[in-house]
Design a protein around this motif. Structure first.
Motif, PDB file in Angstrom:
ATOM      1  N   LEU A 141      -1.023   3.168  -2.968  1.00  0.00           N
ATOM      2  CA  LEU A 141      -1.493   4.507  -2.619  1.00  0.00           C
ATOM      3  C   LEU A 141      -0.394   5.509  -2.937  1.00  0.00           C
ATOM      4  N   PRO A 142      -0.622   6.427  -3.845  1.00  0.00           N
ATOM      5  CA  PRO A 142       0.425   7.404  -4.185  1.00  0.00           C
ATOM      6  C   PRO A 142       0.715   8.342  -3.031  1.00  0.00           C
ATOM      7  N   ARG A 143       1.878   8.951  -3.060  1.00  0.00           N
ATOM      8  CA  ARG A 143       2.290   9.841  -1.977  1.00  0.00           C
ATOM      9  C   ARG A 143       1.377  11.054  -1.854  1.00  0.00           C
ATOM     10  N   TRP A 144       0.936  11.591  -2.987  1.00  0.00           N
ATOM     11  CA  TRP A 144       0.111  12.799  -2.924  1.00  0.00           C
ATOM     12  C   TRP A 144      -1.226  12.525  -2.232  1.00  0.00           C
ATOM     13  N   LEU A 145      -1.729  11.258  -2.305  1.00  0.00           N
ATOM     14  CA  LEU A 145      -2.990  10.937  -1.659  1.00  0.00           C
ATOM     15  C   LEU A 145      -2.833  10.971  -0.144  1.00  0.00           C
ATOM     16  N   LYS A 201      -0.657  12.797   1.572  1.00  0.00           N
ATOM     17  CA  LYS A 201      -0.540  14.198   1.969  1.00  0.00           C
ATOM     18  C   LYS A 201      -1.899  14.896   1.946  1.00  0.00           C
ATOM     19  N   ALA A 202      -2.693  14.592   0.909  1.00  0.00           N
ATOM     20  CA  ALA A 202      -4.023  15.206   0.830  1.00  0.00           C
ATOM     21  C   ALA A 202      -4.893  14.770   2.010  1.00  0.00           C
ATOM     22  N   GLY A 203      -4.785  13.491   2.436  1.00  0.00           N
ATOM     23  CA  GLY A 203      -5.547  13.038   3.584  1.00  0.00           C
ATOM     24  C   GLY A 203      -5.154  13.735   4.870  1.00  0.00           C
ATOM     25  N   LEU A 204      -3.836  13.962   5.063  1.00  0.00           N
ATOM     26  CA  LEU A 204      -3.379  14.672   6.254  1.00  0.00           C
ATOM     27  C   LEU A 204      -3.893  16.106   6.277  1.00  0.00           C
ATOM     28  N   PHE A 205      -3.837  16.775   5.132  1.00  0.00           N
ATOM     29  CA  PHE A 205      -4.336  18.149   5.075  1.00  0.00           C
ATOM     30  C   PHE A 205      -5.847  18.200   5.321  1.00  0.00           C
ATOM     31  N   ALA A 206      -6.591  17.227   4.804  1.00  0.00           N
ATOM     32  CA  ALA A 206      -8.037  17.208   5.018  1.00  0.00           C
ATOM     33  C   ALA A 206      -8.363  16.987   6.492  1.00  0.00           C
ATOM     34  N   ALA A 207      -7.623  16.077   7.154  1.00  0.00           N
ATOM     35  CA  ALA A 207      -7.855  15.844   8.581  1.00  0.00           C
ATOM     36  C   ALA A 207      -7.536  17.084   9.405  1.00  0.00           C
ATOM     37  N   ALA A 208      -6.415  17.751   9.068  1.00  0.00           N
ATOM     38  CA  ALA A 208      -6.070  18.972   9.792  1.00  0.00           C
ATOM     39  C   ALA A 208      -7.129  20.055   9.587  1.00  0.00           C
ATOM     40  N   GLY A 209      -7.657  20.156   8.371  1.00  0.00           N
ATOM     41  CA  GLY A 209      -8.711  21.138   8.118  1.00  0.00           C
ATOM     42  C   GLY A 209      -9.980  20.842   8.885  1.00  0.00           C
ATOM     43  N   ALA A 210     -10.315  19.545   9.010  1.00  0.00           N
ATOM     44  CA  ALA A 210     -11.518  19.191   9.773  1.00  0.00           C
ATOM     45  C   ALA A 210     -11.351  19.525  11.252  1.00  0.00           C
ATOM     46  N   VAL A 211     -10.184  19.233  11.816  1.00  0.00           N
ATOM     47  CA  VAL A 211      -9.935  19.569  13.218  1.00  0.00           C
ATOM     48  C   VAL A 211     -10.029  21.071  13.441  1.00  0.00           C
ATOM     49  N   LEU A 212      -9.462  21.834  12.516  1.00  0.00           N
ATOM     50  CA  LEU A 212      -9.510  23.291  12.635  1.00  0.00           C
ATOM     51  C   LEU A 212     -10.942  23.802  12.565  1.00  0.00           C
ATOM     52  N   LEU A 263       0.816  -1.218   0.000  1.00  0.00           N
ATOM     53  CA  LEU A 263       0.000   0.000   0.000  1.00  0.00           C
ATOM     54  C   LEU A 263       0.841   1.255   0.000  1.00  0.00           C
ATOM     55  N   THR A 264       1.795   1.339   0.918  1.00  0.00           N
ATOM     56  CA  THR A 264       2.601   2.548   1.063  1.00  0.00           C
ATOM     57  C   THR A 264       4.071   2.178   1.119  1.00  0.00           C
ATOM     58  N   GLY A 265       4.902   3.199   0.946  1.00  0.00           N
ATOM     59  CA  GLY A 265       6.333   2.987   1.050  1.00  0.00           C
ATOM     60  C   GLY A 265       7.050   3.466  -0.206  1.00  0.00           C
ATOM     61  N   PRO A 266       8.375   3.446  -0.174  1.00  0.00           N
ATOM     62  CA  PRO A 266       9.155   3.898  -1.329  1.00  0.00           C
ATOM     63  C   PRO A 266       9.080   2.884  -2.475  1.00  0.00           C
ATOM     64  N   PRO A 267       9.400   3.290  -3.706  1.00  0.00           N
ATOM     65  CA  PRO A 267       9.394   2.353  -4.838  1.00  0.00           C
ATOM     66  C   PRO A 267      10.435   1.246  -4.652  1.00  0.00           C
ATOM     67  N   ARG A 268      10.138   0.086  -5.236  1.00  0.00           N
ATOM     68  CA  ARG A 268      11.034  -1.059  -5.184  1.00  0.00           C
ATOM     69  C   ARG A 268      11.471  -1.429  -6.594  1.00  0.00           C
ATOM     70  N   SER A 269      12.775  -1.681  -6.777  1.00  0.00           N
ATOM     71  CA  SER A 269      13.324  -2.038  -8.078  1.00  0.00           C
ATOM     72  C   SER A 269      13.503  -3.547  -8.163  1.00  0.00           C
ATOM     73  N   LEU A 270      12.923  -4.170  -9.194  1.00  0.00           N
ATOM     74  CA  LEU A 270      12.987  -5.620  -9.399  1.00  0.00           C
ATOM     75  C   LEU A 270      13.737  -5.903 -10.690  1.00  0.00           C
ATOM     76  N   PRO A 271      14.948  -6.473 -10.646  1.00  0.00           N
ATOM     77  CA  PRO A 271      15.665  -6.827 -11.878  1.00  0.00           C
ATOM     78  C   PRO A 271      15.017  -8.031 -12.553  1.00  0.00           C
TER      79      PRO A 271
END
Length: 483
Positions: free
Chosen positions: A217-221, A223-234, A184-192
């Motif tokens: 799950l891409p990285r931008w998704l 980050k967008a989830g974290l920003f949405a959660a912070a906005g809801a708390v605010l 689901l998450t994590g850095p890319p993996r190279s497979l020879p």
């Protein structure tokens, strides 16, 4: 007069790249010494020679010459029988000349190569690339395709998995790579990975590449989830306190309290409406005092009340002398107030208004316009005759003054199957190299920046072409920044 020519039988097929010799016997049937000139005719004349080219033969005698076969080891000379003829021309009697016809068997040879185009691909569940299979032999070759990786985490699908490649041609086979293990998450993996091309004659060619597996799950998704959660708390914690905050100014608080009381006044004992239109405030109420309200009782007597301009405090009533009745002059009502209610209203009325906010500062002068980016694309097409290896022809695009060119994508094309190599350069610096032998079409994602005055160079070294001139092409796309 004349000549009789006979060519000995071949020993077997001639291996490409080697030399084979057959003897040609010449018999002079004339009565004088004759010179016979020898040459070769037919489709194989380019790689068949006779030595010597002229032979002197005495009358009634025999002489021999060598017919030398040297078929080249390349796909242009196919395997199988090749027809040719040796012409013997008499210098003394032209009518006595003769032509000796025969065939030579060229043995087959196999030479294949393969390459992934592109070598590195990216994907989350699947990835796609192409396999280029080249046949440099002199006969058709049948091959089987297979792929593997060290961890057995990749599954290959070739379309088709078995194919026949004609001599001197290249086949591009689509390859679909399915990734078995996903995350689901994590850095890319190279497979020879490794792809093998197995011929029916036992030959095997291998090529390597790599698959860069991305998280589901891409990285931008994230980050967008974290920003949405912070906005809801605010929104649920901070904004309600800001919107419902009590006013700090006493004058503003007194005005809000008076407005609320005026909207819902208490009824009089006789049922008469609480507010009396045109009634004069009683003695003890300052003119313009905040929160003043007038009511009448059953006998028509007016009573005055004033609210203190302090948020949250109660109302303090003040009476002085006889209450004022309707119709008395306004001047009689403007007497000195008695009681604490009038003093509280006086303090609230004399509270200074809040200071005005300063106007925003004007923008600073002298700042130049921001740089503007515009989409840009151009082509560099070669048109050059085949030449020796290592000799490059250059085709340039120079960046104009006041501009900066950023190249994001390069499309390389070799539609005519030319041989040799091409390079993409920045002036004299090589940025990209490709061999034309296996290049048909390739889309390269690369980011290169060229400043004003620098040249984007297509350098082509064409060593062979099947259709006249060599015409490789490079298409560039990106952005131009005007400084």
């Amino acid at each position: 007069m004349g000549v009789i020519a006979s060519l000995e039988e071949p020993d077997g097929p001639v291996e490409p790249g080697t030399e084979s010799v057959r003897l040609l016997k010449l018999h002079n049937t004339g009565h004088v010494v004759d010179t016979f000139v020898l040459d070769v005719l037919g489709e194989a004349a380019g790689w068949i020679t006779v030595r010597p080219e002229a032979v002197n033969v005495f009358p009634g005698q025999d002489e021999t010459a060598e017919v030398v076969f040297t078929p080249p080891r390349e796909s242009g000379v196919g395997c199988g029988p090749k027809s040719f003829a040796v012409r013997v021309v008499s210098m003394e009697d032209t009518a006595g000349s003769t032509v000796q016809e025969s065939t030579i068997e060229v043995a087959p040879f196999t030479e294949t190569a393969c390459e992934l185009v592109p070598r590195t691909v990216r994907g989350r569940r699947t990835a796609r690339t192409r396999l280029a299979v080249d046949n440099f032999g002199n006969g058709p070759v049948s091959v089987e395709l297979s792929g593997r990786d060290e961890d057995s985490a990749v599954e290959f699908r070739f379309s088709p998995g078995h194919l026949v490649v004609d001599p001197g041609t290249t086949r591009l086979v689509p390859v679909r790579i399915r990734l078995k293990n996903r995350f689901l998450t994590g850095p890319p993996r190279s497979l020879p990975v490794e792809v093998a091309v197995l011929g029916t004659d036992g030959s095997c060619e291998r090529t390597t590449g790599a698959v860069v597996q991305l998280a589901l799950l891409p990285r931008w998704l994230l980050k967008a989830g974290l920003f949405a959660a912070a906005g809801a708390v605010l929104a649920f914690t901070v904004l309600p306190g800001v919107l419902n905050a009590a006013p700090k100014s006493q004058a503003v608080a007194a005005e809000q309290t008076a407005t609320a009381q005026a909207a819902a006044p208490e009824p009089s004992p006789s049922g008469t409406p609480a507010s009396v239109t045109g009634q004069t405030p009683p003695a003890g109420a300052q003119p313009g005092a905040q929160g003043y309200a007038a009511t009448t009782d059953a006998n028509g007597t007016a009573h005055g009340s004033a609210t203190v301009g302090q948020p949250g405090s109660g109302s303090a009533g003040g009476t002085a002398g006889s209450p004022q009745t309707q119709g008395q002059p306004q001047a009689q009502a403007n007497t000195t107030p008695a009681g604490t209610g009038g003093a509280a209203d006086q303090n609230a009325a004399t509270t200074p208004p809040p200071a005005p906010r300063p106007a925003p500062a004007p923008p600073k002068s002298g700042a130049g316009p921001a740089a503007q980016d515009q989409a840009a694309s151009f082509d560099l097409t070669a048109n050059v005759a085949p030449t020796a290896a290592g000799r490059y022809s250059l085709y340039k695009h120079v960046v104009p003054a006041g501009q900066t060119l950023t190249v994001d994508r390069i499309a390389l094309q070799n539609p005519n199957g030319n041989r040799g190599s091409l390079e993409i350069r920045r002036d004299g610096t090589r940025l990209l190299y490709r061999g034309l032998n296996t290049l048909q079409y390739e889309n390269v994602s690369a980011r290169h920046t060229f400043k004003a005055g620098e040249a984007v160079v297509l350098a082509v070294n064409c060593t062979a072409s099947t259709r006249g001139s060599c015409t490789p092409k490079a298409s560039f796309s990106g952005t131009v920044t005007r400084n």
